[in-house]
Design a protein around this motif. Structure first.
Motif, mmCIF file in Angstrom:
data_model
loop_
_atom_site.group_PDB
_atom_site.id
_atom_site.type_symbol
_atom_site.label_atom_id
_atom_site.label_comp_id
_atom_site.label_asym_id
_atom_site.label_seq_id
_atom_site.Cartn_x
_atom_site.Cartn_y
_atom_site.Cartn_z
ATOM 1 N N PRO A 11 -11.186 -18.120 14.829
ATOM 2 C CA PRO A 11 -10.665 -19.027 13.786
ATOM 3 C C PRO A 11 -11.386 -20.374 13.765
ATOM 4 N N LEU A 12 -12.148 -20.680 14.812
ATOM 5 C CA LEU A 12 -12.903 -21.935 14.812
ATOM 6 C C LEU A 12 -14.030 -21.920 13.784
ATOM 7 N N VAL A 13 -14.463 -20.741 13.353
ATOM 8 C CA VAL A 13 -15.522 -20.674 12.342
ATOM 9 C C VAL A 13 -15.054 -21.329 11.042
ATOM 10 N N GLY A 14 -13.849 -20.964 10.602
ATOM 11 C CA GLY A 14 -13.301 -21.566 9.388
ATOM 12 C C GLY A 14 -13.014 -23.041 9.561
ATOM 13 N N ALA A 15 -12.492 -23.421 10.735
ATOM 14 C CA ALA A 15 -12.197 -24.824 10.977
ATOM 15 C C ALA A 15 -13.460 -25.672 10.958
ATOM 16 N N ALA A 16 -14.543 -25.121 11.502
ATOM 17 C CA ALA A 16 -15.803 -25.863 11.513
ATOM 18 C C ALA A 16 -16.358 -25.997 10.102
ATOM 19 N N ALA A 17 -16.258 -24.940 9.300
ATOM 20 C CA ALA A 17 -16.792 -24.989 7.935
ATOM 21 C C ALA A 17 -16.033 -25.986 7.077
ATOM 22 N N GLN A 18 -14.729 -26.161 7.342
ATOM 23 C CA GLN A 18 -13.898 -27.053 6.534
ATOM 24 C C GLN A 18 -13.702 -28.428 7.176
ATOM 25 N N SER B 79 -17.529 -27.755 15.864
ATOM 26 C CA SER B 79 -18.846 -27.579 15.251
ATOM 27 C C SER B 79 -19.408 -26.251 15.727
ATOM 28 N N LEU B 80 -19.872 -25.437 14.779
ATOM 29 C CA LEU B 80 -20.454 -24.140 15.119
ATOM 30 C C LEU B 80 -21.855 -24.350 15.680
ATOM 31 N N ASP C 120 -24.610 -29.109 12.642
ATOM 32 C CA ASP C 120 -24.449 -28.666 11.257
ATOM 33 C C ASP C 120 -23.703 -29.724 10.440
ATOM 34 N N ARG C 121 -22.761 -30.406 11.070
ATOM 35 C CA ARG C 121 -21.997 -31.420 10.324
ATOM 36 C C ARG C 121 -22.909 -32.539 9.857
ATOM 37 N N LEU C 122 -23.765 -33.033 10.745
ATOM 38 C CA LEU C 122 -24.668 -34.121 10.357
ATOM 39 C C LEU C 122 -25.636 -33.650 9.271
ATOM 40 N N LEU C 123 -26.211 -32.455 9.447
ATOM 41 C CA LEU C 123 -27.143 -31.951 8.442
ATOM 42 C C LEU C 123 -26.437 -31.751 7.102
ATOM 43 N N GLY C 124 -25.175 -31.348 7.147
ATOM 44 C CA GLY C 124 -24.402 -31.221 5.913
ATOM 45 C C GLY C 124 -24.181 -32.565 5.241
ATOM 46 N N ILE C 125 -23.929 -33.601 6.044
ATOM 47 C CA ILE C 125 -23.757 -34.952 5.496
ATOM 48 C C ILE C 125 -25.036 -35.422 4.814
ATOM 49 N N LEU C 126 -26.180 -35.196 5.459
ATOM 50 C CA LEU C 126 -27.442 -35.618 4.861
ATOM 51 C C LEU C 126 -27.698 -34.876 3.550
#
Length: 784
Positions: A92-99, A173-174, A737-743
């Motif tokens: 379930p951490l996969v969904g939590a990380a994506a959102q 974070s995945l 992935d979070r930082l790259l998503g922000i950029l």
């Protein structure tokens, strides 16, 4: 040869594990690979049975058992990896990380916590930041399939013990499939102990902490090394000593290895024999002692490898069969990779196996070869560190493209002291709770050899020319293996065939000269091909920051990276001989450890709040070299050639650490840039509220691309390019992935030093940049 045949299945299992755990990152299905291996094994077994019935022998029948065992080992490892990867994908951490959603988690600690520099994700606190390897137990109150995770939190280390269960709110974070942890958890609140460590593990944590506390009562570097020698606890080893131990190839002495396990199991075996215990009982006593020792030192890769080897040997003894060293090593490797395939990409595990294999396979031939030119006793003593160094050096080149020339002499000087420090220190650790005065006496005795080792490390590290550059990455490692094999053949082959030795020696000289010339000439080639009108350059110095700003002949350097040699290489490539302004954002080693490279070449140093000995070690050599040092806060500013710079953070009276990083805003002809140090999300939001930054063209991404970032800040900056100083396979999952998503969301193009090498930016005047890198050129577009 029977002792060597198991090497083939061990190598096959290792290669399979290394490949399979990375397959999801390249879009392949690990389950299909596992099934293919078993199909191949079944087919070979069928062919073998048919060939045996019809022919009754032959080459196929002779070689087939080894191939069958290799396929079985590979299939077992592949199945383990495929099952673990499937569990990660279903978490379930996969969904939590994506959102980017916060979840309630419970994790079970599987290793001793590591104290990390700087404040952690849990907010500002005086407590140390702890990085903990754990196993996910529950998410939002529901039990889940166990998945390995890594979390960072703050608090006293004694509250985070091996085997304890911790509960907290977290953001996940995945991580890439090739990482040993499936997710990185960021604690969003307080961490509570849901279940304490079980008694059979909690005793070890208390004993370890009491031993470390007692060792702190000693003085100097010897005090820091005593826990490392005895139980592998390096938490007290400072940055300078750690660098010296690595530079002198002595860092293995503080990693618990087969020698430590052999001492423990051997002592238990002998003591049980003195008590007239039968052989089977002695083996049980030895296994129990080994289990307790592993719990005490925590199950690190080198420990579990050595412990598994010891168990294999003990089982062989129980069965009345000799447990050959190479056989034990091979079985241990296969068993451990079947248990945890991610060990295949663990450098500590690889170094441990390589060192053991080198000692088993190379020590005797080297001793015999050296005995031709020196006394046999000296040859035997010299052969041990030389065998380990030769076996480990190709792996070390992957970590640092250089050869430590003084490693063997340093190990020879330290060798007599290491076992004394290990045995006496371990005795002190065990006796301390029962007889504190006797235990402290043991520690004081162990301090003497530990201090000698520290002295040898500093001495070897301080000698000139101790680091011989070499080709980086896999080509450099493969070439070094070939050179080592050729050199061993020349040195150890029996006399004769002189006509082969001459061309072989010539080939060795040419092969060795090529990487040395390429490594030494790399900066010169870079200097010849890079643009000379550049504005900003991000140095490739591994996991750390070192960014140069150039304007009208003046140069500023923002941070220095972890190692002087890496920074010096970058400065040579860029033709920088003098630094007008040095900005030290904070005192972590990955930002200030390379300052020695510019000592005597800096006019002015600006820095944030001082941090006692940490800041003194960096600033004193710079000040002695003639630099003026100034502590700055928001509002300080000045000129650099045609550019103007201002400090926008920290506020006055800030405590030292990541969130007190000196943040510099540079306004230059053609572009504007902001350099964020290691500022965390909370501090980024405070910065955003404290000043109107507006749009910039370039941002130096905070904290190497960690997940601890504010999207609001990057949206406010709206930069064209985001520079990320990050090391390849850094183990932190940076950039996340979070930082790259922000950029991506803010229209900022990332430029990563782990992929580009040193990157040089030349402003085009409309918000874009011409980009030159060591690994290819390009451009980053400007404003519409």
């Amino acid at each position: 040869m029977g002792d060597l045949r198991l090497l083939v299945p061990a190598v096959a299992a290792w290669a399979t594990a290394w490949l399979v755990i990375g397959t999801p990152d390249v879009g392949l299905e690990p389950g299909v690979i596992a099934a293919g291996i078993w199909v191949a094994g079944t087919t070979l077994l069928t062919v073998l049975l048919l060939a045996r019935r019809r022919a009754g022998g032959g080459v196929l029948l002779h070689a087939a058992p080894v191939v069958l065992v290799a396929l079985a080992a590979s299939g077992l490892v592949a199945c383990t990896a495929a099952t673990a990867l499937a569990q990660r994908a279903a978490s379930p951490l996969v969904g939590a990380a994506a959102q980017y959603r916060t979840v309630e988690v419970v994790v079970e600690v599987v290793s001793a916590p590591r104290v990390m520099p700087g404040p952690g994700w849990g907010g500002a606190s005086d407590d140390p930041t702890l990085r903990v390897a754990a196993r996910l137990v529950a998410v939002d109150g529901r039990a889940v399939a166990p998945v390995p995770v890594t979390t960072s939190t703050q608090g006293p280390a004694e509250h985070v013990q091996l085997g304890a269960r911790l509960g907290f709110e977290a953001r996940a974070s995945l991580l890439p499939a090739s990482e040993d942890s499936g997710f990185r958890l960021r604690a969003a609140g307080d961490v509570v102990v849901v279940d304490p460590a079980p008694p059979w593990l909690s005793w070890a944590g208390g004993l370890r902490q009491a031993f470390a506390g007692a060792a702190r009562g000693l003085s100097g570097d010897g005090a820091a090394l005593v826990p490392g020698l005895a139980i592998g606890d390096t938490s007290a080893v400072g940055e300078a000593l750690d660098a010296a131990m690595k530079a002198s190839s002595l860092s293995h002495l503080t990693a618990v290895s087969g020698a430590n396990c052999a001492i423990v199991t051997g002592a238990a075996f002998v003591l049980a024999g003195l008590c007239r215990v039968r052989r089977s009982g002695r083996i049980v006593v030895a296994v129990l002692a080994l289990t307790g020792f592993i719990a005490l030192v925590t199950p690190q890769p080198s420990v579990i490898r050595a412990g598994t080897m010891a168990v294999v040997v003990l089982v062989a003894l129980a069965a009345g069969r000799p447990g050959g060293g190479v056989t034990a090593l091979s079985v241990a490797v296969i068993a451990l990779l079947a248990f945890d395939p991610w060990l295949a990409r663990d450098y500590g595990f690889a170094l441990s196996v390589a060192a053991t294999g080198g000692l088993l396979l190379l020590t005797a031939p080297l001793a015999a070869g050296l005995a031709r030119i020196m006394p046999a006793l000296l040859a035997g003593v010299l052969a041990v560190p030389l065998a380990a160094q030769l076996a480990c050096q190709p792996i070390l080149v992957l970590l640092d493209p250089a050869i430590a020339l003084y490693g063997v002499p340093a190990n020879l000087l330290a060798a007599p002291a290491a076992p004394v420090g290990t045995v006496v220190g371990l005795l002190g650790c065990l006796v301390l709770p029962l007889l504190p005065s006797v235990g402290m006496a043991f520690l004081q005795v162990a301090w003497l050899p530990a201090s000698w080792i520290a002295l040898v490390a500093h001495g070897a590290a301080g000698l000139p020319g101790g680091r011989l550059p070499w080709l980086p990455d896999a080509p450099g490692a493969m070439l070094l293996v070939a050179c080592t094999a050729l050199a061993l053949w020349l040195a150890l082959a029996p006399p004769g065939r002189a006509w082969l030795r001459v061309p072989a020696a010539v080939l060795l000289v040419v092969a060795g000269a090529m990487p040395l010339g390429a490594a030494a000439g790399g900066p010169l080639v870079g200097a010849a091909t890079r643009p000379h009108d550049w504005d900003v350059a991000a140095c490739d110095i591994g996991q750390g920051d070192a960014v140069l700003v150039h304007s009208a002949g003046a140069t500023a350097l923002i941070d220095t990276g972890p190692e002087p040699a890496a920074l010096d290489r970058c400065l040579t490539m860029l033709g920088i001989e003098h630094v007008d302004l040095l900005v030290l954002t904070h005192w972590d080693a990955d930002h200030a450890g390379g300052a020695g490279a510019v000592a005597g070449r800096v006019d002015t140093v600006i820095h944030g709040p001082l941090d006692g000995d940490r800041s003194d070690r960096v600033l004193d050599p710079l000040a002695q070299g003639g630099a003026e040092t100034i502590e700055v806060t928001a509002g300080h500013g000045g000129e650099l050639g045609d550019a103007r710079w201002r400090v926008v953070w920290p506020k006055p009276h800030a405590a030292p650490g990541n969130d007190a990083s000196v943040i510099v805003d540079v306004d230059a002809p053609g572009y504007r840039g902001v350099f964020l140090g290691d500022l965390g999300e909370d501090a980024q939001l405070r910065l955003l509220r404290s000043i109107d930054l507006g749009r910039v063209d370039l941002v130096k991404v905070a904290h190497h691309g960690s997940a601890d970032q504010s999207e609001a800040l990057y949206r406010e900056l709206g930069a064209t390019v985001g520079v990320i100083g990050v090391g390849a396979e850094n183990g932190y999952g940076h950039p996340t992935d979070r930082l790259l998503g922000i950029l991506t969301a803010t229209g900022t193009t990332p430029v990563r030093t782990d992929r580009s090498g040193t990157a040089v930016f030349t402003a085009d005047g409309v918000g874009g940049f011409r980009l030159w890198t060591e690994r290819g050129g390009g451009a980053v577009g400007g404003r519409p």
